[in-house]
Design a protein around this motif. Structure first.
Motif, PDB file in Angstrom:
ATOM      1  N   PRO A   1       0.803  -1.229   0.000  1.00  0.00           N
ATOM      2  CA  PRO A   1       0.000   0.000   0.000  1.00  0.00           C
ATOM      3  C   PRO A   1       0.834   1.278   0.000  1.00  0.00           C
ATOM      4  CG  PRO A   1      -0.141  -1.128   2.125  1.00  0.00           C
ATOM      5  CD  PRO A   1       0.525  -2.074   1.189  1.00  0.00           C
ATOM      6  N   ASN A   2       2.054   1.214   0.482  1.00  0.00           N
ATOM      7  CA  ASN A   2       2.895   2.415   0.465  1.00  0.00           C
ATOM      8  C   ASN A   2       3.243   2.850  -0.958  1.00  0.00           C
ATOM      9  OD1 ASN A   2       2.935   2.572   3.240  1.00  0.00           O
ATOM     10  ND2 ASN A   2       4.889   1.510   3.468  1.00  0.00           N
ATOM     11  N   GLY A   3       3.220   1.924  -1.906  1.00  0.00           N
ATOM     12  CA  GLY A   3       3.513   2.268  -3.284  1.00  0.00           C
ATOM     13  C   GLY A   3       2.465   3.151  -3.932  1.00  0.00           C
ATOM     14  N   ALA A   4       1.290   3.259  -3.281  1.00  0.00           N
ATOM     15  CA  ALA A   4       0.232   4.123  -3.808  1.00  0.00           C
ATOM     16  C   ALA A   4       0.442   5.584  -3.456  1.00  0.00           C
ATOM     17  CB  ALA A   4      -1.128   3.651  -3.294  1.00  0.00           C
ATOM     18  N   ASN A   5       1.487   5.881  -2.686  1.00  0.00           N
ATOM     19  CA  ASN A   5       1.872   7.256  -2.366  1.00  0.00           C
ATOM     20  C   ASN A   5       3.101   7.593  -3.199  1.00  0.00           C
ATOM     21  OD1 ASN A   5       2.839   9.653  -1.348  1.00  0.00           O
ATOM     22  ND2 ASN A   5       2.977   8.963   0.782  1.00  0.00           N
ATOM     23  N   PRO A   6       2.976   8.448  -4.242  1.00  0.00           N
ATOM     24  CA  PRO A   6       4.105   8.690  -5.150  1.00  0.00           C
ATOM     25  C   PRO A   6       5.364   9.199  -4.457  1.00  0.00           C
ATOM     26  CG  PRO A   6       2.087   9.522  -6.105  1.00  0.00           C
ATOM     27  CD  PRO A   6       1.752   9.132  -4.690  1.00  0.00           C
ATOM     28  N   HIS A   7       5.228   9.942  -3.368  1.00  0.00           N
ATOM     29  CA  HIS A   7       6.386  10.495  -2.671  1.00  0.00           C
ATOM     30  C   HIS A   7       6.613   9.822  -1.319  1.00  0.00           C
ATOM     31  CE1 HIS A   7       6.795  14.512  -5.068  1.00  0.00           C
ATOM     32  NE2 HIS A   7       7.246  13.465  -5.711  1.00  0.00           N
ATOM     33  N   HIS A   8       6.203   8.575  -1.220  1.00  0.00           N
ATOM     34  CA  HIS A   8       6.454   7.842   0.019  1.00  0.00           C
ATOM     35  C   HIS A   8       7.949   7.748   0.286  1.00  0.00           C
ATOM     36  CE1 HIS A   8       6.320   4.727   3.074  1.00  0.00           C
ATOM     37  NE2 HIS A   8       7.135   3.981   2.353  1.00  0.00           N
ATOM     38  N   GLU A   9       8.337   8.068   1.505  1.00  0.00           N
ATOM     39  CA  GLU A   9       9.710   7.845   1.941  1.00  0.00           C
ATOM     40  C   GLU A   9       9.809   6.421   2.481  1.00  0.00           C
ATOM     41  OE1 GLU A   9      12.249   9.848   1.732  1.00  0.00           O
ATOM     42  OE2 GLU A   9      11.249  11.699   1.100  1.00  0.00           O
ATOM     43  N   ALA A  10      10.939   5.786   2.243  1.00  0.00           N
ATOM     44  CA  ALA A  10      11.110   4.437   2.778  1.00  0.00           C
ATOM     45  C   ALA A  10      10.855   4.446   4.281  1.00  0.00           C
ATOM     46  CB  ALA A  10      12.514   3.927   2.477  1.00  0.00           C
ATOM     47  N   GLY A  11      10.018   3.505   4.723  1.00  0.00           N
ATOM     48  CA  GLY A  11       9.653   3.463   6.137  1.00  0.00           C
ATOM     49  C   GLY A  11      10.001   2.134   6.769  1.00  0.00           C
TER      50      GLY A  11
ATOM     51  N   GLY B   1      -7.643   6.844 -15.277  1.00  0.00           N
ATOM     52  CA  GLY B   1      -7.244   8.244 -15.410  1.00  0.00           C
ATOM     53  C   GLY B   1      -7.162   8.988 -14.105  1.00  0.00           C
ATOM     54  N   ASP B   2      -8.107   8.696 -13.187  1.00  0.00           N
ATOM     55  CA  ASP B   2      -8.102   9.404 -11.898  1.00  0.00           C
ATOM     56  C   ASP B   2      -7.072   8.845 -10.938  1.00  0.00           C
ATOM     57  OD1 ASP B   2      -9.421   6.984 -11.546  1.00  0.00           O
ATOM     58  OD2 ASP B   2     -10.907   7.797 -10.153  1.00  0.00           O
ATOM     59  N   ARG B   3      -6.335   7.808 -11.344  1.00  0.00           N
ATOM     60  CA  ARG B   3      -5.298   7.214 -10.500  1.00  0.00           C
ATOM     61  C   ARG B   3      -3.886   7.621 -10.932  1.00  0.00           C
ATOM     62  NH1 ARG B   3      -8.082   5.208  -6.074  1.00  0.00           N
ATOM     63  NH2 ARG B   3      -9.997   4.194  -6.785  1.00  0.00           N
ATOM     64  N   PHE B   4      -3.820   8.471 -11.932  1.00  0.00           N
ATOM     65  CA  PHE B   4      -2.536   9.050 -12.371  1.00  0.00           C
ATOM     66  C   PHE B   4      -2.547  10.481 -11.875  1.00  0.00           C
ATOM     67  CE2 PHE B   4       0.127  10.194 -16.419  1.00  0.00           C
ATOM     68  CZ  PHE B   4       1.200  10.517 -15.620  1.00  0.00           C
ATOM     69  N   ILE B   5      -1.865  10.726 -10.748  1.00  0.00           N
ATOM     70  CA  ILE B   5      -2.130  11.933  -9.959  1.00  0.00           C
ATOM     71  C   ILE B   5      -0.958  12.919  -9.950  1.00  0.00           C
ATOM     72  CG2 ILE B   5      -3.874  10.859  -8.498  1.00  0.00           C
ATOM     73  CD1 ILE B   5      -1.747  10.276  -6.427  1.00  0.00           C
ATOM     74  N   HIS B   6      -0.061  12.820 -10.922  1.00  0.00           N
ATOM     75  CA  HIS B   6       1.035  13.785 -10.997  1.00  0.00           C
ATOM     76  C   HIS B   6       1.390  14.026 -12.457  1.00  0.00           C
ATOM     77  CE1 HIS B   6       3.741  10.421 -11.884  1.00  0.00           C
ATOM     78  NE2 HIS B   6       3.289   9.801 -10.805  1.00  0.00           N
ATOM     79  N   ARG B   7       2.233  15.021 -12.688  1.00  0.00           N
ATOM     80  CA  ARG B   7       2.685  15.311 -14.051  1.00  0.00           C
ATOM     81  C   ARG B   7       3.491  14.127 -14.591  1.00  0.00           C
ATOM     82  NH1 ARG B   7       6.529  19.641 -11.150  1.00  0.00           N
ATOM     83  NH2 ARG B   7       8.181  18.206 -10.515  1.00  0.00           N
TER      84      ARG B   7
ATOM     85  N   GLU C   1       7.560   9.597 -16.659  1.00  0.00           N
ATOM     86  CA  GLU C   1       7.302   8.734 -15.504  1.00  0.00           C
ATOM     87  C   GLU C   1       5.824   8.644 -15.134  1.00  0.00           C
ATOM     88  OE1 GLU C   1       8.484  10.406 -11.641  1.00  0.00           O
ATOM     89  OE2 GLU C   1       9.530  11.981 -12.751  1.00  0.00           O
ATOM     90  N   PRO C   2       5.009   8.076 -15.995  1.00  0.00           N
ATOM     91  CA  PRO C   2       3.607   7.878 -15.615  1.00  0.00           C
ATOM     92  C   PRO C   2       3.471   6.838 -14.517  1.00  0.00           C
ATOM     93  CG  PRO C   2       4.096   6.705 -17.647  1.00  0.00           C
ATOM     94  CD  PRO C   2       5.321   7.525 -17.319  1.00  0.00           C
ATOM     95  N   GLY C   3       2.350   6.886 -13.824  1.00  0.00           N
ATOM     96  CA  GLY C   3       2.102   5.921 -12.761  1.00  0.00           C
ATOM     97  C   GLY C   3       0.614   5.728 -12.521  1.00  0.00           C
ATOM     98  N   ILE C   4       0.287   4.635 -11.887  1.00  0.00           N
ATOM     99  CA  ILE C   4      -1.074   4.355 -11.422  1.00  0.00           C
ATOM    100  C   ILE C   4      -0.974   4.017  -9.940  1.00  0.00           C
ATOM    101  CG2 ILE C   4      -3.040   2.760 -11.545  1.00  0.00           C
ATOM    102  CD1 ILE C   4      -2.477   2.452 -14.537  1.00  0.00           C
ATOM    103  N   TYR C   5      -1.847   4.637  -9.136  1.00  0.00           N
ATOM    104  CA  TYR C   5      -1.779   4.512  -7.685  1.00  0.00           C
ATOM    105  C   TYR C   5      -3.150   4.118  -7.140  1.00  0.00           C
ATOM    106  CZ  TYR C   5       2.343   7.066  -9.011  1.00  0.00           C
ATOM    107  OH  TYR C   5       3.507   7.439  -9.649  1.00  0.00           O
ATOM    108  N   LEU C   6      -3.236   2.928  -6.579  1.00  0.00           N
ATOM    109  CA  LEU C   6      -4.486   2.386  -6.055  1.00  0.00           C
ATOM    110  C   LEU C   6      -4.417   2.427  -4.529  1.00  0.00           C
ATOM    111  CD1 LEU C   6      -4.855  -0.630  -8.510  1.00  0.00           C
ATOM    112  CD2 LEU C   6      -5.761   1.695  -8.731  1.00  0.00           C
ATOM    113  N   ALA C   7      -5.047   3.426  -3.948  1.00  0.00           N
ATOM    114  CA  ALA C   7      -4.925   3.701  -2.511  1.00  0.00           C
ATOM    115  C   ALA C   7      -5.252   2.467  -1.677  1.00  0.00           C
ATOM    116  CB  ALA C   7      -5.842   4.854  -2.125  1.00  0.00           C
ATOM    117  N   GLY C   8      -4.375   2.212  -0.713  1.00  0.00           N
ATOM    118  CA  GLY C   8      -4.557   1.102   0.199  1.00  0.00           C
ATOM    119  C   GLY C   8      -4.160  -0.246  -0.366  1.00  0.00           C
ATOM    120  N   ARG C   9      -3.702  -0.264  -1.636  1.00  0.00           N
ATOM    121  CA  ARG C   9      -3.390  -1.552  -2.274  1.00  0.00           C
ATOM    122  C   ARG C   9      -1.959  -1.573  -2.814  1.00  0.00           C
ATOM    123  NH1 ARG C   9      -8.273  -1.248  -6.199  1.00  0.00           N
ATOM    124  NH2 ARG C   9      -7.552  -3.240  -7.062  1.00  0.00           N
ATOM    125  N   PHE C  10      -1.683  -0.836  -3.892  1.00  0.00           N
ATOM    126  CA  PHE C  10      -0.338  -0.817  -4.457  1.00  0.00           C
ATOM    127  C   PHE C  10      -0.252   0.299  -5.498  1.00  0.00           C
ATOM    128  CE2 PHE C  10      -2.731  -3.497  -7.364  1.00  0.00           C
ATOM    129  CZ  PHE C  10      -2.254  -3.150  -8.622  1.00  0.00           C
ATOM    130  N   GLY C  11       0.960   0.567  -5.943  1.00  0.00           N
ATOM    131  CA  GLY C  11       1.192   1.531  -7.015  1.00  0.00           C
ATOM    132  C   GLY C  11       2.211   0.988  -7.993  1.00  0.00           C
TER     133      GLY C  11
END
Length: 378
Positions: free
Chosen positions: A213-223, A302-308, A340-350
């Motif tokens: 689930p952390n992969g769904a945050n584009p700017h996640h810092e390693a935790g 489309g709504d899961r690609f949330i950055h430039r 660098e396109p991406g898809i981010y599925l909150a609570g699941r993966f990116g």
């Protein structure tokens, strides 16, 4: 083992720095500016080769204008360092001692009614001090007034960016052999940082490890999350090598991926390819974003690609131009940026896939060339 060449193809010369300062003055004039005030930061290094050993409250500023020679104003105690680091012909160095007014010293080089471009990194106290010293002056940030100043790279800069990209690629190939399952994200991030340095980076700027689930945050810092079998893991890492940036992203899976991860990864791979394929001289930056975004939107995410889609890269890892809707700046050979396109599925993966590319006369050339298919790690 380090398999990349840590030696840049050629050092920058005094003629390079002189040409850059002339170019900066010419571009400032075309933009309607009366001059530039360049503070410590990437622009000062790019223009003069000088990087102060310590950024303090003491004023250091390069003053560029068409009506006088380039002048670097420095604290007197730092003059020897400045003289040793700068080699541009015609660059004058003026110093000021503690107890003197540095703003009066710099202000003597500025016309009272001037409109000036100033480094984004300028301290507020320095800008206010200059305004007090030279009433009637006005200021625009360099990003606002000359966003493309450093955007088009010369051959020596391209060689450095290519070397940095190769070092990041070598890091990725090595990290594929590291164990992921049962380890914390921070441990894998430490491996990435170590490998970047082993392959020639003098500075590591970021090591994103976003598992599950952390992969769904584009700017996640390693935790401190423990990586599990079945996780998709976003890896995004880079820094500076020979003063120029690397930045690459790949998404791996720990063990056999479930079908949804495979499907989303393939959509992102196709979107990234579409963005790279759209790169052509004269094409507006926003078209790169549109090309990549269309693939993801058509697939229903489309709504899961949330950055430039991308950002420029050079002496910093994020700089103009930006691949974003509304940016009509045309691409020019020598520009370098991420796709660098991406898809981010909150609570699941990116999923994100990123390469640095440079614009050529006929399209794009990648500085990252590792496999973009979904790789499986242990």
């Amino acid at each position: 083992m380090n398999t990349t060449d840590p030696t840049p193809s050629a050092p920058f010369t005094s003629a390079d720095y002189a040409a850059r300062m002339r170019r900066a003055v010419a571009e400032a004039t075309r933009a309607g500016l009366d001059g530039l005030l360049v503070m410590p930061g990437p622009e000062l290094v790019w223009l003069t080769g000088y990087r102060p050993t310590a950024i303090t409250e003491r004023l250091t500023v390069l003053v560029l204008a068409a009506d006088h020679e380039p002048t670097l104003v420095v604290p007197a105690l730092e003059r020897p360092d400045a003289e040793g680091a700068t080699a541009a012909p015609g660059l004058m160095i003026v110093d000021w001692a503690d107890g003197e007014d540095p703003f009066a010293r710099a202000g003597a080089l500025i016309r009272a009614d001037a409109t000036l471009g100033i480094s984004d990194s300028a301290w507020a106290m320095h800008l206010l001090g200059l305004q007090d010293a030279v009433p009637g002056t006005s200021y625009l940030s360099l990003t606002q007034s000359l966003p493309m100043l450093r955007a088009v790279k010369d051959a020596a800069e391209l060689a450095r960016l290519e070397a940095a990209g190769a070092a990041a690629d070598a890091t990725y190939e090595q990290i594929l052999g590291v164990r992921f399952a049962g380890r914390r994200e921070t441990e894998v991030a430490a491996d990435l940082a170590r490998l970047l340095r082993e392959f020639g980076h003098e500075q590591v700027d970021f090591t994103v490890v976003g598992s599950g689930p952390n992969g769904a945050n584009p700017h996640h810092e390693a935790g401190e999350r423990t990586i599990e079998v079945g996780d998709a893991v976003v890896l995004d890492f880079g820094g500076l090598m020979h003063g120029y940036g690397s930045d690459t992203s790949r998404t791996v899976c720990v063990g056999e991926p479930r079908p949804e991860i495979r499907d989303v990864h393939e959509i992102v791979r196709l979107a990234q390819q579409a963005g790279v394929d759209a790169v052509q001289p004269g094409v507006a930056c926003q078209e790169i974003d549109r090309a990549a975004r269309a693939v993801i939107s058509d697939a229903g995410y489309g709504d899961r690609f949330i950055h430039r889609t991308g950002h420029g890269i050079g002496t910093t890892t994020h700089e103009p131009p930006y691949m974003i809707e509304g940016e009509e700046q045309p691409l020019v050979p020598g520009m370098c940026f991420s796709v660098e396109p991406g898809i981010y599925l909150a609570g699941r993966f990116g999923v994100r896939i990123e390469d640095i590319v440079t614009v050529t006369d006929t399209g794009a050339r990648r500085f990252n060339n590792t496999e973009r298919d979904l790789r499986i790690v242990e």
